[in-house]
Design an enzyme around this catalytic site. Structure first.
Site, PDB file in Angstrom:
ATOM      1  CE  LYS A   5      -3.542   2.461   2.549  1.00 54.87           C
ATOM      2  NZ  LYS A   5      -4.607   2.366   3.550  1.00 54.87           N
ATOM      3  NE  ARG A  40      -5.867   9.695   3.416  1.00 49.81           N
ATOM      4  CZ  ARG A  40      -4.588   9.952   3.162  1.00 49.81           C
ATOM      5  NH1 ARG A  40      -4.174  11.205   3.087  1.00 49.81           N
ATOM      6  NH2 ARG A  40      -3.733   8.972   3.000  1.00 49.81           N
ATOM      7  CE  LYS A  49      -3.779   8.129   6.713  1.00 48.61           C
ATOM      8  NZ  LYS A  49      -4.965   7.234   6.596  1.00 48.61           N
ATOM      9  CD  GLU A 106       5.695  -3.939   3.672  1.00 56.36           C
ATOM     10  OE1 GLU A 106       5.073  -4.829   4.278  1.00 56.36           O
ATOM     11  OE2 GLU A 106       6.047  -2.878   4.216  1.00 56.36           O
ATOM     12  CE  LYS A 137      -6.094   1.949  -0.406  1.00 54.51           C
ATOM     13  NZ  LYS A 137      -6.465   1.990   0.971  1.00 54.51           N
ATOM     14  CB  SER A 149     -11.557   7.380  -3.340  1.00 54.22           C
ATOM     15  OG  SER A 149     -10.335   7.822  -2.758  1.00 54.22           O
ATOM     16  CE1 TYR A 169     -15.108   3.324  -2.476  1.00 55.54           C
ATOM     17  CE2 TYR A 169     -13.230   3.722  -3.913  1.00 55.54           C
ATOM     18  CZ  TYR A 169     -13.760   3.555  -2.648  1.00 55.54           C
ATOM     19  OH  TYR A 169     -12.927   3.603  -1.558  1.00 55.54           O
TER      20      TYR A 169
HETATM   21  C1  PBG Z   1      -7.444   3.442   5.632  1.00 51.56           C
HETATM   22  C2  PBG Z   1      -7.730   3.268   4.195  1.00 51.56           C
HETATM   23  C3  PBG Z   1      -7.548   4.201   3.170  1.00 51.56           C
HETATM   24  C4  PBG Z   1      -8.085   3.632   2.020  1.00 51.56           C
HETATM   25  C5  PBG Z   1      -8.552   2.357   2.363  1.00 51.56           C
HETATM   26  N1  PBG Z   1      -8.308   2.139   3.709  1.00 51.56           N
HETATM   27  C6  PBG Z   1      -7.031   5.592   3.172  1.00 51.56           C
HETATM   28  C7  PBG Z   1      -5.709   5.891   3.697  1.00 51.56           C
HETATM   29  O1  PBG Z   1      -4.845   5.031   3.863  1.00 51.56           O
HETATM   30  O2  PBG Z   1      -5.517   7.074   3.986  1.00 51.56           O
HETATM   31  C8  PBG Z   1      -8.163   4.316   0.691  1.00 51.56           C
HETATM   32  C9  PBG Z   1      -9.231   3.843  -0.239  1.00 51.56           C
HETATM   33  C10 PBG Z   1      -9.579   4.774  -1.330  1.00 51.56           C
HETATM   34  O3  PBG Z   1      -8.966   5.840  -1.543  1.00 51.56           O
HETATM   35  O4  PBG Z   1     -10.545   4.458  -2.040  1.00 51.56           O
HETATM   36  N2  PBG Z   1      -6.341   2.916   6.172  1.00 51.56           N
END
Ligand code: PBG
Length: 331
Positions: free
Chosen positions: A201, A211, A224, A240, A255, A281, A320
């Site tokens: 990720k 968010r 992050k 990982e 991701k 998203s 989505y």
């Molecule tokens: C939370 C999480 C996130 C997403 C899925 N789980 C956001 C982040 O890490 O800030 C993102 C999913 C998306 O953008 O559709 N840990």
């Protein structure tokens, strides 16, 4: 092999629709899709999310209706994310451990209504529950601690499994959490609860609308990058994934999706495990924006991107667009 023009004309098999169908190498069906859904408090509530056109937060009853819709469309799994009320967010994210939190109520309601007709995937990370919007616990310097966070994530995962979650999906990127969660699931008798690890990720700019959807965007200060990966790295992603498989992940996720097709491909080639892509998203919103701006056809853009994940080696895609794509695929 002599494959020379005009004995070989690559366009021959492309000349007609039936022939293109016959020669198609990659197939996508509604069975490849996982539908992420946002849960909110309140009765009958549907809250459209401005930055994710066409996506809403739903109250628990609404989530059950979406789950039934998914079953009817042949979508095998839904993924749940809560928009926790502001007054239930705290620095330690303790609401994540409440057996009656929004998430657990939604899991139970879906499982009561749909049973084994659908799988429920639940996100493990503290960001929908913390007042600071980070995925874990902070030390006095604001650093996200690892081992203390893992201890809480284990309890969060067990809380979800006890509510009936079928797939635990840790999205937090802490070290060692897959092993710790697997052990706790085994000890708790949840032998068949799967783990789909968000193994690779990345610290991505494509998460913005998510968010907003879970209400952590305005709270988050900084980034992050001390736990999510650097978009420049590939070998690190393979390490990982290797660790998460060794620790007990049943499947792994990459991701975001589209900007990381090389990672998906290399993970599949190297490890041969089930790999999933999360078309996040921001990726979804870009397709909708292209359609709204009149610079592309939404359905065509959507299907081409979804197909690219399958071609790269994915077993399935979190998107989505799942209900829209399923309707199109089902004719
Ligand atoms: C939370 C999480 C996130 C997403 C899925 N789980 C956001 C982040 O890490 O800030 C993102 C999913 C998306 O953008 O559709 N840990």
């Amino acid at each position: 092999m002599t494959a020379r023009y005009p004995n070989t004309r690559m366009r021959r098999t492309r000349a007609t629709a039936w022939s293109r169908t016959l020669h198609r190498e990659t197939l996508i069906t509604s069975a490849d899709l996982i539908w992420p859904l946002f849960v909110t408090e309140g009765n009958g509530a549907e809250e459209p999310i401005a930055s994710l056109p066409g996506v809403s937060r739903w109250c628990v009853d609404g989530i059950v209706a979406r789950a039934k819709e998914a079953v009817a469309l042949g979508i095998p799994v839904i993924a749940l994310f809560p928009n926790t009320q502001a007054d239930r967010r705290s620095d330690d994210g303790a609401e994540a451990l409440n057996p009656d939190n929004l998430m657990c109520r939604a899991i139970r309601a879906v499982k009561d209504a749909c049973g084994e007709d659908i799988g429920v995937l639940t996100d493990v990370a503290l960001d929908p529950y913390t007042a600071h919007g980070q995925d874990g616990l902070l030390d006095d310097k604001g650093y996200v601690t690892n081992d203390d966070t893992v201890a809480v994530l284990v309890d969060q995962a067990i809380n979800q499994a006890e509510a009936g979650a079928d797939i635990i999906a840790p999205s937090d990127m802490m070290d060692g959490r897959i092993h710790a969660i697997r052990m706790a699931l085994e000890m708790g008798g949840h032998h068949n609860v799967q783990i789909m690890s968000y193994a690779a990720k990345y610290a991505s700019a494509f998460y913005g609308p998510f968010r907003d959807a879970v209400g952590s965007g305005g709270l988050l200060k900084g980034d992050k990058k001390s736990y999510q990966m650097d978009p420049a790295n590939t070998d690190e992603a393979l390490r990982e994934v290797e660790l998460d498989i060794a620790e007990g992940a049943d499947s792994v996720m990459v991701k975001p999706g589209l900007a990381y097709l090389d990672i998906i491909y290399r993970v599949k080639e190297r490890f041969g495990v089930p790999v999933f892509a999360y078309q996040v998203s921001g990726e979804y919103a870009m397709i909708e924006a292209a359609q709204a701006a009149g610079i592309g056809d939404r359905d065509a853009l959507m299907m081409e991107k979804l197909l690219s994940f399958k071609r790269a080696g994915c077993s399935g895609i979190l998107t989505y667009h799942a209900p829209v794509a399923a309707r199109l695929l089902n004719g």
